[in-house]
Design an enzyme around this catalytic site. Structure first.
Site, PDB file in Angstrom:
ATOM      1  N   ALA A 167     -37.739 -21.796   8.249  1.00 38.40           N
ATOM      2  CA  ALA A 167     -37.047 -21.034   9.279  1.00 38.40           C
ATOM      3  C   ALA A 167     -35.613 -20.826   8.807  1.00 38.40           C
ATOM      4  O   ALA A 167     -35.091 -21.614   8.012  1.00 38.40           O
ATOM      5  CB  ALA A 167     -37.086 -21.797  10.592  1.00 38.40           C
ATOM      6  N   GLY A 191     -40.861 -23.947   8.083  1.00 44.66           N
ATOM      7  CA  GLY A 191     -41.648 -22.869   8.690  1.00 44.66           C
ATOM      8  C   GLY A 191     -42.563 -22.176   7.694  1.00 44.66           C
ATOM      9  O   GLY A 191     -43.608 -21.628   8.083  1.00 44.66           O
TER      10      GLY A 191
HETATM   11  N1  COA Z   1     -32.719 -20.563   5.750  1.00 38.27           N
HETATM   12  C1  COA Z   1     -31.752 -19.709   5.454  1.00 38.27           C
HETATM   13  N2  COA Z   1     -31.407 -19.387   4.213  1.00 38.27           N
HETATM   14  C2  COA Z   1     -32.090 -19.962   3.230  1.00 38.27           C
HETATM   15  C3  COA Z   1     -33.131 -20.875   3.454  1.00 38.27           C
HETATM   16  C4  COA Z   1     -33.454 -21.170   4.802  1.00 38.27           C
HETATM   17  N3  COA Z   1     -34.438 -22.004   5.127  1.00 38.27           N
HETATM   18  N4  COA Z   1     -33.626 -21.297   2.282  1.00 38.27           N
HETATM   19  C5  COA Z   1     -32.916 -20.656   1.320  1.00 38.27           C
HETATM   20  N5  COA Z   1     -31.983 -19.855   1.897  1.00 38.27           N
HETATM   21  C6  COA Z   1     -31.020 -18.993   1.237  1.00 38.27           C
HETATM   22  C7  COA Z   1     -29.870 -19.779   0.652  1.00 38.27           C
HETATM   23  O1  COA Z   1     -28.898 -20.063   1.649  1.00 38.27           O
HETATM   24  C8  COA Z   1     -29.375 -18.817  -0.393  1.00 38.27           C
HETATM   25  O2  COA Z   1     -28.617 -17.804   0.222  1.00 38.27           O
HETATM   26  P1  COA Z   1     -27.206 -17.316  -0.437  1.00 38.27           P
HETATM   27  O3  COA Z   1     -27.596 -16.786  -1.788  1.00 38.27           O
HETATM   28  O4  COA Z   1     -26.723 -16.261   0.501  1.00 38.27           O
HETATM   29  O5  COA Z   1     -26.355 -18.533  -0.518  1.00 38.27           O
HETATM   30  C9  COA Z   1     -30.646 -18.186  -0.908  1.00 38.27           C
HETATM   31  O6  COA Z   1     -31.622 -18.365   0.119  1.00 38.27           O
HETATM   32  C10 COA Z   1     -31.185 -18.826  -2.167  1.00 38.27           C
HETATM   33  O7  COA Z   1     -31.346 -20.211  -1.925  1.00 38.27           O
HETATM   34  P2  COA Z   1     -30.715 -21.369  -2.853  1.00 38.27           P
HETATM   35  O8  COA Z   1     -30.560 -22.604  -2.029  1.00 38.27           O
HETATM   36  O9  COA Z   1     -29.498 -20.857  -3.563  1.00 38.27           O
HETATM   37  O10 COA Z   1     -31.909 -21.537  -3.908  1.00 38.27           O
HETATM   38  P3  COA Z   1     -32.231 -22.846  -4.784  1.00 38.27           P
HETATM   39  O11 COA Z   1     -33.251 -22.408  -5.780  1.00 38.27           O
HETATM   40  O12 COA Z   1     -30.978 -23.469  -5.276  1.00 38.27           O
HETATM   41  O13 COA Z   1     -32.910 -23.878  -3.757  1.00 38.27           O
HETATM   42  C11 COA Z   1     -34.412 -24.533  -2.004  1.00 38.27           C
HETATM   43  C12 COA Z   1     -34.145 -23.582  -3.197  1.00 38.27           C
HETATM   44  C13 COA Z   1     -35.698 -24.069  -1.318  1.00 38.27           C
HETATM   45  C14 COA Z   1     -34.585 -25.970  -2.514  1.00 38.27           C
HETATM   46  C15 COA Z   1     -33.223 -24.468  -1.033  1.00 38.27           C
HETATM   47  O14 COA Z   1     -32.947 -23.099  -0.751  1.00 38.27           O
HETATM   48  C16 COA Z   1     -33.478 -25.156   0.272  1.00 38.27           C
HETATM   49  O15 COA Z   1     -33.439 -26.382   0.336  1.00 38.27           O
HETATM   50  N6  COA Z   1     -33.725 -24.389   1.368  1.00 38.27           N
HETATM   51  C17 COA Z   1     -33.899 -24.909   2.670  1.00 38.27           C
HETATM   52  C18 COA Z   1     -35.267 -25.563   2.830  1.00 38.27           C
HETATM   53  C19 COA Z   1     -35.431 -26.127   4.224  1.00 38.27           C
HETATM   54  O16 COA Z   1     -34.785 -27.079   4.634  1.00 38.27           O
HETATM   55  N7  COA Z   1     -36.355 -25.515   4.993  1.00 38.27           N
HETATM   56  C20 COA Z   1     -36.652 -25.939   6.309  1.00 38.27           C
HETATM   57  C21 COA Z   1     -35.882 -25.164   7.288  1.00 38.27           C
HETATM   58  S1  COA Z   1     -36.270 -25.681   8.948  1.00 38.27           S
END
Ligand code: COA
Length: 263
Positions: free
Chosen positions: A69, A114
């Site tokens: 999400a 999500g």
């Molecule tokens: N919600 C909103 N934005 C998200 C997102 C999420 N769940 N997951 C990734 N993004 C966004 C990042 O903020 C980033 O945006 P930006 O370029 O404007 O800063 C973009 O997507 C790329 O993500 P990034 O974190 O830079 O990629 P990464 O390869 O370094 O890491 C993950 C990948 C999946 C490990 C990391 O994005 C992450 O931990 N995401 C959240 C996962 C999470 O907690 N999900 C449950 C949500 S309830």
């Protein structure tokens, strides 16, 4: 159906439809618009006079099916808005489960929060070797809100589900297969073609049977076994007298392929 979705791509190939979550710059994070568009797509495809016979759900880009999400959109929600957001996620899961066609998730990368819950609502889950699954919500001080606390234990058993939800740890595709979250794992470049092959196999079967099998397997999982068996018996009986049943059985007896019309 609407053709102006902002975050969902719709491709049709005969009886097969592919829906692609298309917000790759945010790893296909599920905001309210994307959730609403997906729900609308499932509802309108389900309501068509000749619905698709199978649907593949995947994510745009190299990295993610859906990384959860949208955290930016959730950060400042109060309880009533959070309740509405969870309800929207639940409606999406229910729309997938209620669809009369099989829904196959092709998990091409991260399926977190999500995104994992979205995959769990699908009938079949296939993953690329680089897919990662997890419910990391406790890292954010919350819990899964789109059905994860309920569907994950049903999919992988209570111990593994509690471990994933309480630690927030992610698991790789091989482990997801081992615990029963995923049917099969493919090299990334082959995933979509392999999942479409399976979708095409399902699309050849009796559509009424696919709808009934999907419905009773879901409904039966949540009720006592005698009630579940009764659901099965009713659905089994209801198929008799359909064109599909007559066609399937007479084709077998005539040693020819069956051609089903979903009637
Ligand atoms: N919600 C909103 N934005 C998200 C997102 C999420 N769940 N997951 C990734 N993004 C966004 C990042 O903020 C980033 O945006 P930006 O370029 O404007 O800063 C973009 O997507 C790329 O993500 P990034 O974190 O830079 O990629 P990464 O390869 O370094 O890491 C993950 C990948 C999946 C490990 C990391 O994005 C992450 O931990 N995401 C959240 C996962 C999470 O907690 N999900 C449950 C949500 S309830």
């Amino acid at each position: 159906m609407r053709k102006d979705y902002e975050f969902v791509l719709v491709e049709r190939d005969g009886a097969l439809v592919t829906l692609t979550l298309n917000r790759p710059d945010k790893l296909n994070a599920l905001n309210a618009t994307l959730i609403g568009e997906l729900t609308d797509a499932f509802a309108s495809l389900s309501a068509e006079a000749s619905p698709p016979r199978a649907l593949v759900l995947t994510g745009a880009g190299e990295k993610a099916f859906a990384a959860g999400a949208d955290i930016a959109a959730m950060a400042n929600l109060g309880a009533p808005a959070a309740r509405a957001f969870a309800a929207a996620g639940h409606r999406l899961g229910e729309a997938i489960e209620a669809a009369p066609f099989a829904v196959l998730a092709a998990v091409n990368g991260f399926a977190l929060g999500g995104g994992c819950e979205l995959a769990l609502a699908c009938d079949l889950v296939y993953a690329s070797e680089k897919a990662k699954f997890g419910q990391p919500e406790v890292n954010l001080g919350v819990i899964p809100g789109f059905g994860g606390t309920q569907r994950l234990p049903r999919a992988v058993g209570p111990q593994k589900a509690r471990e994933m939800v309480l630690t927030g740890a992610t698991i790789d595709a091989a482990e997801a297969k081992r615990v029963g979250l995923v049917c099969e794992v493919y090299p990334p470049a082959e995933l979509l073609a392999k999942v479409r092959e399976t979708a095409a196999v399902i699309a050849q079967k009796g559509p009424l049977a696919i709808t009934a099998a999907k419905r009773v397997m879901r409904a039966g999982a949540d009720v006592p076994l005698p009630t579940a068996n009764e659901l099965e018996a009713q659905a089994f009986a209801a198929l008799f007298g359909s064109d599909d049943q007559r066609e399937g059985m007479s084709a077998f007896l005539a040693k020819r392929p069956a051609h089903f019309h979903g009637r």
